[in-house]
Scaffold this motif. Structure first.
Motif, short mmCIF file in Angstrom:
data_model
loop_
_atom_site.label_atom_id
_atom_site.label_comp_id
_atom_site.label_asym_id
_atom_site.label_seq_id
_atom_site.Cartn_x
_atom_site.Cartn_y
_atom_site.Cartn_z
N ILE A 1 -25.77 75.51 14.21
CA ILE A 1 -26.43 75.13 15.46
C ILE A 1 -27.94 75.16 15.23
CG2 ILE A 1 -24.64 75.98 17.05
CD1 ILE A 1 -26.22 78.58 17.33
N ASN A 2 -28.73 74.64 16.19
CA ASN A 2 -30.18 74.80 16.08
C ASN A 2 -30.67 75.83 17.11
OD1 ASN A 2 -30.21 73.47 18.53
ND2 ASN A 2 -30.61 71.48 17.59
N VAL A 3 -31.97 76.11 17.09
CA VAL A 3 -32.48 77.19 17.95
C VAL A 3 -32.25 76.86 19.43
CG1 VAL A 3 -34.54 78.51 18.60
CG2 VAL A 3 -34.18 77.87 16.22
N LYS A 4 -32.39 75.54 19.76
CA LYS A 4 -32.21 75.17 21.16
C LYS A 4 -30.76 75.46 21.61
CE LYS A 4 -33.38 71.39 24.17
NZ LYS A 4 -32.70 70.11 24.26
N SER A 5 -29.80 75.09 20.78
CA SER A 5 -28.42 75.38 21.23
C SER A 5 -28.11 76.87 21.16
CB SER A 5 -27.37 74.54 20.50
OG SER A 5 -27.66 74.43 19.16
N LEU A 6 -28.79 77.60 20.26
CA LEU A 6 -28.63 79.06 20.25
C LEU A 6 -29.05 79.61 21.62
CD1 LEU A 6 -28.42 81.96 19.08
CD2 LEU A 6 -30.67 81.64 18.06
N ILE A 7 -30.20 79.15 22.11
CA ILE A 7 -30.70 79.64 23.40
C ILE A 7 -29.71 79.27 24.51
CG2 ILE A 7 -32.57 79.40 25.11
CD1 ILE A 7 -34.48 79.06 22.67
#
Ligand SMILES: C[S@@+](CC[C@H](N)C(=O)[O-])C[C@H]1O[C@@H](n2cnc3c(N)ncnc32)[C@H](O)[C@@H]1O
Length: 274
Positions: A49-55
């Motif tokens: 995943i990327n940081v945006k989807s982590l958030i």
């Protein structure tokens, strides 16, 4: 993409820290950014995943926060790690406790419990365990579950026995551990003396007054400002003349708490509250 080629934009890193603090009261602003960012990169690369989807996941999926925290911490630990420290503890501090009615010990950032059981065994062998209560705390719930269980892979047994022998000169562990096909487990009389609880050194309070606090290999992940705050928390949590033990690569020399302690053993990072 390989973890090696990933990086986190400063802005998204700041958003992540902000969300963790504002939404969940997990404050990672004063964690050493290099090692913390490496852990996040490892996590997002593993999760693909990327940081945006982590958030997004943190904000929308039940239980994802604890999963993320559990994956984020560095849990490396060992039975009787730095055996010379245990040797000094046994020979210089244990005798002082012989006349005490009770001894309260806090092991902060205890990971999966190897430090906790090393100390408990040493107290047991020196007839001190009965009067002791050992509090084992960490932010990682998976680690704490393992401490409660007190069961370890048998592959760790020979290193346990070697390190233990260095400290005590005995190789007999059958008194207090049960060895099975693939695991070894500490006996219930040892486990009964250990209280396991979740505690975050960044923002949780003191919860007792202790004769000894051991917090090893945790400060290395904290910026100095945070180390200083935690040293104040420890100072407030120690009885007078009680002891604080840090890891080999850690010290209090930089801190305004320095005058509050005597350095009892410089090499082993053993301090005594004035
Ligand atoms: C490298 S391990 C050290 C384990 C053990 N103290 C030792 O020396 O072998 C670091 C531990 O600190 C814990 N930790 C990290 N940040 C923490 C915090 N803010 N509060 C409590 N524990 C924390 C981690 O979950 C991990 O179990």
């Amino acid at each position: 993409m390989s973890e090696k080629f990933l990086h986190i934009e400063k802005e998204e890193y700041n958003v992540l820290l902000h969300v963790l603090k504002q939404e969940f009261d997990y404050d990672f602003y004063e964690f050493s950014p290099n090692s913390f960012q490496r852990r996040i990169l490892r996590f997002i690369s593993k999760e693909k995943i990327n940081v945006k989807s982590l958030i997004n996941k943190l904000l929308s999926e039940n239980g994802y926060l604890q999963y993320f925290i559990n994956e984020l911490t560095v849990n490396v630990t060992e039975f009787f790690r730095d055996p010379s420290m245990y040797f000094v503890l046994k020979n210089e501090i244990f005798p002082k406790w012989e006349s005490f009615p009770t001894v309260h010990i806090w092991i902060a950032g205890c990971s999966t419990g190897e430090v906790v059981y090393s100390l408990a065994v040493l107290l047991y062998e020196n007839n001190l365990l009965d009067k002791c209560v050992i509090y084992a705390t960490d932010i990682n719930q998976n680690n704490l579950n393992k401490v409660k269980e007190g069961k370890y892979p048998k592959a760790l047994l020979s290193s346990y026995l070697n390190q233990h022998q260095y400290v005590t000169n005995t190789s007999n562990a059958h008194d207090y551990i049960q060895i099975d096909e693939n695991t070894f487990t500490f006996n219930q009389n040892i486990k009964n003396k250990i209280i396991v609880a979740k505690h975050n050194l960044v923002n949780d309070e003191s919860f007792n007054e202790f004769n000894l606090i051991i917090c090893r290999n945790v400060f290395i992940y904290f910026e100095q400002k945070l180390q200083n705050r935690v040293l104040k928390l420890f100072h407030n949590s120690l009885k007078s003349n009680a002891y604080l033990i840090l890891g080999k690569k850690e010290n209090i020399d930089f801190s305004d708490c320095l005058p509050l302690y005597k350095t009892l053993h410089k090499k082993e990072k053993i301090y005594q509250k004035n």
